[in-house]
Enzyme design. Structure first.
Site, PDB file in Angstrom:
ATOM      1  N   ARG A 118       0.843  -1.200   0.000  1.00  0.00           N
ATOM      2  CA  ARG A 118       0.000   0.000   0.000  1.00  0.00           C
ATOM      3  C   ARG A 118       0.878   1.250   0.000  1.00  0.00           C
ATOM      4  NH1 ARG A 118      -2.992  -3.919   2.543  1.00  0.00           N
ATOM      5  NH2 ARG A 118      -4.792  -4.431   1.248  1.00  0.00           N
ATOM      6  N   ASP A 178       0.025  -6.910  -3.393  1.00  0.00           N
ATOM      7  CA  ASP A 178      -1.391  -6.655  -3.090  1.00  0.00           C
ATOM      8  C   ASP A 178      -2.020  -5.922  -4.265  1.00  0.00           C
ATOM      9  OD1 ASP A 178      -3.886  -6.246  -1.621  1.00  0.00           O
ATOM     10  OD2 ASP A 178      -2.688  -6.673   0.154  1.00  0.00           O
ATOM     11  N   HIS A 232      -6.424 -10.331  -3.507  1.00  0.00           N
ATOM     12  CA  HIS A 232      -5.421  -9.265  -3.352  1.00  0.00           C
ATOM     13  C   HIS A 232      -4.383  -9.326  -4.472  1.00  0.00           C
ATOM     14  CE1 HIS A 232      -6.692  -7.653   0.593  1.00  0.00           C
ATOM     15  NE2 HIS A 232      -7.134  -8.888   0.790  1.00  0.00           N
ATOM     16  N   ASP A 258      -6.547 -14.332   2.333  1.00  0.00           N
ATOM     17  CA  ASP A 258      -7.586 -13.540   2.999  1.00  0.00           C
ATOM     18  C   ASP A 258      -8.495 -12.848   1.979  1.00  0.00           C
ATOM     19  OD1 ASP A 258      -5.294 -12.037   2.271  1.00  0.00           O
ATOM     20  OD2 ASP A 258      -5.967 -10.367   3.511  1.00  0.00           O
ATOM     21  N   GLU A 259      -9.707 -12.578   2.422  1.00  0.00           N
ATOM     22  CA  GLU A 259     -10.623 -11.652   1.753  1.00  0.00           C
ATOM     23  C   GLU A 259     -10.752 -11.893   0.242  1.00  0.00           C
ATOM     24  OE1 GLU A 259     -10.221  -7.791   4.606  1.00  0.00           O
ATOM     25  OE2 GLU A 259      -8.603  -8.052   3.187  1.00  0.00           O
ATOM     26  N   TRP A 303      -6.289 -13.689  12.360  1.00  0.00           N
ATOM     27  CA  TRP A 303      -6.352 -12.219  12.364  1.00  0.00           C
ATOM     28  C   TRP A 303      -7.745 -11.695  12.686  1.00  0.00           C
ATOM     29  CZ3 TRP A 303      -8.867  -8.853   8.788  1.00  0.00           C
ATOM     30  CH2 TRP A 303      -9.478  -9.489   7.692  1.00  0.00           C
ATOM     31  N   TYR A 305      -3.340  -5.132  15.804  1.00  0.00           N
ATOM     32  CA  TYR A 305      -3.294  -4.413  14.534  1.00  0.00           C
ATOM     33  C   TYR A 305      -2.760  -3.013  14.817  1.00  0.00           C
ATOM     34  CZ  TYR A 305      -4.865  -7.569  10.910  1.00  0.00           C
ATOM     35  OH  TYR A 305      -4.912  -8.566   9.968  1.00  0.00           O
ATOM     36  N   PHE A 306      -1.509  -2.799  14.462  1.00  0.00           N
ATOM     37  CA  PHE A 306      -0.855  -1.531  14.789  1.00  0.00           C
ATOM     38  C   PHE A 306      -1.188  -0.428  13.784  1.00  0.00           C
ATOM     39  CE2 PHE A 306       2.874  -3.491  17.451  1.00  0.00           C
ATOM     40  CZ  PHE A 306       1.948  -3.943  18.372  1.00  0.00           C
ATOM     41  N   ASP A 307      -2.032  -0.752  12.782  1.00  0.00           N
ATOM     42  CA  ASP A 307      -2.554   0.338  11.949  1.00  0.00           C
ATOM     43  C   ASP A 307      -3.768   0.972  12.633  1.00  0.00           C
ATOM     44  OD1 ASP A 307      -3.932  -2.087  11.489  1.00  0.00           O
ATOM     45  OD2 ASP A 307      -4.532  -1.517   9.459  1.00  0.00           O
ATOM     46  N   THR A 309      -0.452  -0.484   5.702  1.00  0.00           N
ATOM     47  CA  THR A 309      -0.002   0.898   5.508  1.00  0.00           C
ATOM     48  C   THR A 309      -0.873   1.714   4.551  1.00  0.00           C
ATOM     49  OG1 THR A 309       1.547   0.156   3.794  1.00  0.00           O
ATOM     50  CG2 THR A 309       2.389   0.302   6.055  1.00  0.00           C
TER      51      THR A 309
HETATM   52  C1  ACM Z   1      -5.934  -8.934   6.753  1.00  0.00           C
HETATM   53  O1  ACM Z   1      -5.878  -8.032   7.601  1.00  0.00           O
HETATM   54  N1  ACM Z   1      -6.660  -8.769   5.646  1.00  0.00           N
HETATM   55  C2  ACM Z   1      -5.230 -10.197   6.923  1.00  0.00           C
END
Ligand code: ACM
Ligand code: ZN
Length: 566
Positions: free
Chosen positions: A166, A195, A265, A328-329, A407, A432-434, A483
């Protein structure tokens, strides 16, 4: 021996100033598991250094780096010989275990492998004045307190993640990140290299991945989903640069685990090679955050050839036993509401489902994803590697041998361990440090949301809820730093620290060694050493909030603010 009076005076002065030095309060993070502090100190300036020739070359290099740091900071080199520091191989210790014994005459360190020696050196450095982390000579009390320490980590996997897609981080910025991880005894860097918004790893067989996929034409502005700054953004790492980072991290006891996120992704790859998608495109490297609907086509054999070729090159760069394959996703992307998931309408995917006997229904896509995961898992296993995947890979029928990264809360990790899969805990709710860390959100730099303050991170207990007997499947703990909203290194470091210090105590300390008040007090020393390293951090815990460290609101004002913002 005859001396001139002035030299004799200087020698006496040096002796007195050494033996009278005051040690630092013991503020080592992560707190070692057994420490006993005695009386008196050992002066380190210009001390003797004896290194057991049985140490392997990387361990010798770690000791040499420690000696160099002492020379730089004290202005005096250690001199080879007995009667000062000794570093000795002790094969009875585990590879990450070490002992330190300090008395007034010397410092004896024992370990059996590189990581043990590195961790002993880090502990010694944190027991010294913070200037040991600087790059110039400093006047300070260059003494170590007499002490005995016996230490080893609670968890084998102690990870930190970095999203380079990102936003792109230079090799130098990435090395600083590794330096911070090494300071707090972490041993795995999970490097998110691909990604929708950018492909960052050179793959020689598919040059368009970086030529096209490494760049986006613009980026959404702030949280305005319809906006675009129109500024071309990107970058990528050459294979030589990646190898340089791998070697740099290895010397610091850190294994780099690359992530090639699949089959979702993947829009940056689809923009480069549109034939790999269900529709054939055209696709653009994504210019907004969120989850894309377009993913790799599971019905197209070319996709598997592509993935194997990519992963072949990945394995040539990264010696890590684990390769992260994302997962993921893949479905229900948040863009283009109303458009079906491509796997629901793609004739090639439908044919593959029919061949595999996958029945229509809510699990069909998950079962098709299982098929993709299993094929890639087998390819990597045939090459001596193991997969880690995000917890979505558990949905349906995961093949034995995969490791699950939990996660979406802790449920994935708990379920995985109960089923006999290894798991790594990285729940959004704690790690999750974001997510925001300060209570005064209006003074924080724009973030993705959430609220994970330092104390909340510290409070995480990875084995809560793990079924009896399944504890061994929890390999360890990691925090993730995505990020999307973080473009600058000072912001990246601000989100990372001091939460990474709290993470390190979850990973390293036995539960009875954890104590938030002691930890919080130890941060004073850590802030000093981070200043020496030139690394940024949040001072929210000290009442200075935001990147520009404004004074926090008064308690009464804060209450009113929180009330209004609840
Ligand atoms: C994630 O936060 N999509 C693994
Ligand atoms: Zn398809």
């Amino acid at each position: 021996m005859k001396r001139t009076p002035i030299l004799a005076f200087l020698a006496l002065f040096a002796m007195l100033s050494c033996s009278k030095g005051k040690p630092q309060p013991f503020q080592v993070i992560p707190m070692p598991n057994e420490v006993s502090i005695g009386k008196g100190v050992f002066p380190v300036k210009g001390a003797a250094l004896a290194v057991d020739p049985a140490l392997d070359a990387p361990s010798q290099a770690a000791v040499a780096a420690f000696a160099q740091a002492l020379e730089t900071a004290t202005g005096k080199a250690l001199k080879e010989g007995d009667g000062g520091f000794s570093f000795t191989l002790n094969t009875a210790l585990d590879p990450e275990e070490y002992t330190i014994s300090i008395n007034k005459k010397g410092v004896a360190v024992e370990a059996s492998a590189l990581n043990g020696f590195l961790y002993a050196c880090e502990t010694l450095k944190q027991m010294l004045p913070v200037e040991i982390y600087g790059n110039k000579k400093a006047k300070a009390d260059w003494v170590l307190p007499c002490a005995t320490i016996h230490d080893k980590p609670r968890f084998a996997y102690r990870g930190m993640h970095l999203d380079a897609s990102r936003h792109f981080w230079s090799i130098e910025e990435t090395k600083r990140y590794i330096d911070v991880m090494a300071t707090y005894k972490l041993n795995r860097l999970h490097w998110h290299l691909t990604d929708d918004q950018g492909w960052r790893i050179e793959i020689k067989r598919y040059p368009l991945l970086t030529e096209v996929g490494g760049w986006r034409a613009g980026t959404m502005v702030g949280r305005d989903w319809g906006s675009n700054d129109g500024i071309r953004y990107g970058g990528w790492y050459t294979q030589n640069q990646l190898r340089e980072v791998v070697a740099y991290a290895a010397a610091k006891g850190i294994t780099v685990i690359p992530e090639i996120d699949l089959p979702g992704h993947m829009v940056a790859a689809l923009a480069s090679y549109p034939e790999l998608g269900c529709t054939g495109g055209p696709y653009k490297v994504w210019e907004r955050w969120g989850v894309a609907k377009d993913i790799l086509c599971a019905g197209n054999e070319e996709v598997f050839t592509f993935l194997e070729n990519v992963l072949y090159e990945v394995m040539q760069i990264f010696p890590s036993q684990y390769i992260h394959i994302g997962g993921d996703e893949c479905f229900d992307g948040d863009a283009e509401p109303g458009r079906p998931d491509p796997w629901d309408v793609c004739p090639k995917c439908a044919r593959r489902m029919a061949q595999l006997g996958i029945r229509r229904g809510p699990m069909a896509k998950h079962e098709l994803q299982n098929y993709v995961t299993a094929r890639i898992q087998k390819y990597l296993a045939d090459n001596g590697r193991k997969v880690i995947g995000w917890d979505e890979i558990l949905e349906g029928n995961l093949q034995p041998g995969a490791t699950v990264m939990s996660w979406r809360g802790t449920e994935g990790g708990l379920k995985a361990s109960a089923l006999g899969f290894d798991a790594i805990m990285t729940p959004t709710t704690y790690l999750y440090f974001d997510y925001y860390q300060g209570r005064e959100r209006d003074k924080e730099p724009l973030g993705i949301g959430g609220y994970v303050p330092l104390e909340k991170v510290y409070s995480y207990e990875p084995l809560t809820g793990v079924p009896a007997g399944a504890e061994k499947h929890i390999l360890g703990v990691q925090a993730n730093l995505w990020t999307e909203y973080i473009a600058l290194p000072e912001h990246l470091e601000y989100m990372l620290l001091p939460r990474l210090c709290a993470l390190s105590e979850i990973q390293w300390c036995q539960t009875d060694r954890k104590d938030y008040d002691r930890f919080n007090a130890s941060l004073d020393h850590t802030f000093g050493l981070l200043d020496q390293m030139g690394v940024n951090y949040s001072l929210d815990s000290r009442g200075l909030v935001g990147l520009d460290r404004k004074p926090a609101r008064s308690a009464a004002d804060l209450e009113t603010y929180l009330e209004a913002n609840r």
